[in-house]
Design a protein around this motif. Structure first.
Motif, PDB file in Angstrom:
ATOM      1  N   GLY A   1      63.335  34.912  46.745  1.00 38.03           N
ATOM      2  CA  GLY A   1      61.981  34.379  46.639  1.00 38.03           C
ATOM      3  C   GLY A   1      61.707  33.910  45.227  1.00 38.03           C
TER       4      GLY A   1
ATOM      5  N   ARG B   1      54.328  37.275  46.901  1.00 39.98           N
ATOM      6  CA  ARG B   1      55.113  36.950  48.097  1.00 39.98           C
ATOM      7  C   ARG B   1      54.436  35.863  48.931  1.00 39.98           C
TER       8      ARG B   1
ATOM      9  N   GLU C   1      67.629  38.014  51.040  1.00 44.35           N
ATOM     10  CA  GLU C   1      66.387  37.288  50.775  1.00 44.35           C
ATOM     11  C   GLU C   1      66.320  36.874  49.311  1.00 44.35           C
TER      12      GLU C   1
ATOM     13  N   CYS D   1      70.529  31.452  50.573  1.00 48.05           N
ATOM     14  CA  CYS D   1      70.107  32.211  49.397  1.00 48.05           C
ATOM     15  C   CYS D   1      71.023  31.957  48.206  1.00 48.05           C
TER      16      CYS D   1
ATOM     17  N   ASP E   1      58.264  32.406  43.003  1.00 43.92           N
ATOM     18  CA  ASP E   1      56.901  31.924  42.826  1.00 43.92           C
ATOM     19  C   ASP E   1      56.892  31.104  41.537  1.00 43.92           C
TER      20      ASP E   1
ATOM     21  N   GLU F   1      58.174  30.607  47.441  1.00 44.65           N
ATOM     22  CA  GLU F   1      59.171  30.023  48.333  1.00 44.65           C
ATOM     23  C   GLU F   1      60.081  31.188  48.704  1.00 44.65           C
ATOM     24  N   LYS F   2      60.338  31.401  50.000  1.00 47.12           N
ATOM     25  CA  LYS F   2      61.189  32.502  50.437  1.00 47.12           C
ATOM     26  C   LYS F   2      62.292  31.958  51.339  1.00 47.12           C
ATOM     27  N   TYR F   3      63.480  32.510  51.162  1.00 45.76           N
ATOM     28  CA  TYR F   3      64.627  32.100  51.958  1.00 45.76           C
ATOM     29  C   TYR F   3      65.367  33.343  52.422  1.00 45.76           C
ATOM     30  N   SER F   4      65.934  33.266  53.629  1.00 43.17           N
ATOM     31  CA  SER F   4      66.703  34.377  54.188  1.00 43.17           C
ATOM     32  C   SER F   4      68.064  33.883  54.642  1.00 43.17           C
TER      33      SER F   4
ATOM     34  N   VAL G   1      56.921  41.990  42.395  1.00 41.48           N
ATOM     35  CA  VAL G   1      56.744  41.242  43.636  1.00 41.48           C
ATOM     36  C   VAL G   1      55.619  41.867  44.460  1.00 41.48           C
TER      37      VAL G   1
END
Length: 132
Positions: free
Chosen positions: A48, A9, A46, A21, A50, A13-16, A4
């Motif tokens: 993520g 990053r 988190e 999640c 790609d 797509e990133k989620y918290s 990563v």
């Protein structure tokens, strides 16, 4: 998290937050034709993904150990789990270990048979040992 990079990053797509999640983790597993319960993580901070490079990462508050009752195996998930994914395969996996006899063995690859409907999953170690 060697896979990563900042570049990954930036494109991912990133989620918290635990609830979203967990939902996204299930969605990612379904997209790559892997079983839904493969990553039974808790308190996920988190996630993520790609899609171009296939890099996925998950961060959770603390390591957990989960027992897969159907196969009577303990699996440990670290606070950070990373991998490169493609349909039917999880490669370069980090942060996951399985207990074999009295020792914990690092798992670095998981894949399903083709077609995945057979219900068989193979787990490989860095030393090329595997169990289906």
């Amino acid at each position: 998290m060697g896979l990563v990079t900042e570049e990954v990053r930036a494109k991912a797509e990133k989620y918290s937050g635990d609830e979203i999640c967990r939902e996204k983790t299930k969605t990612f597993l379904k997209e790559i034709s892997m079983p839904n319960g493969l990553l039974p993580l808790k308190d996920i901070e988190e996630v993520g993904y790609d899609r171009k490079s296939g890099v996925v990462w998950l961060k959770q508050k603390q390591s957990i150990t989960h027992k897969f009752a159907e196969i009577d195996k303990l699996v440990s998930y670290g606070t950070e789990v990373t991998a490169v994914v493609e349909t039917g395969k999880i490669k370069k996996l980090t942060g996951v270990k399985a207990k074999e006899l009295l020792i914990w063995v690092t798992i670095n690859e998981i894949y399903t048979e083709d077609p995945p409907t057979k219900g068989k999953i193979t787990f490989k170690t860095p030393t090329t040992l595997s169990r289906t």
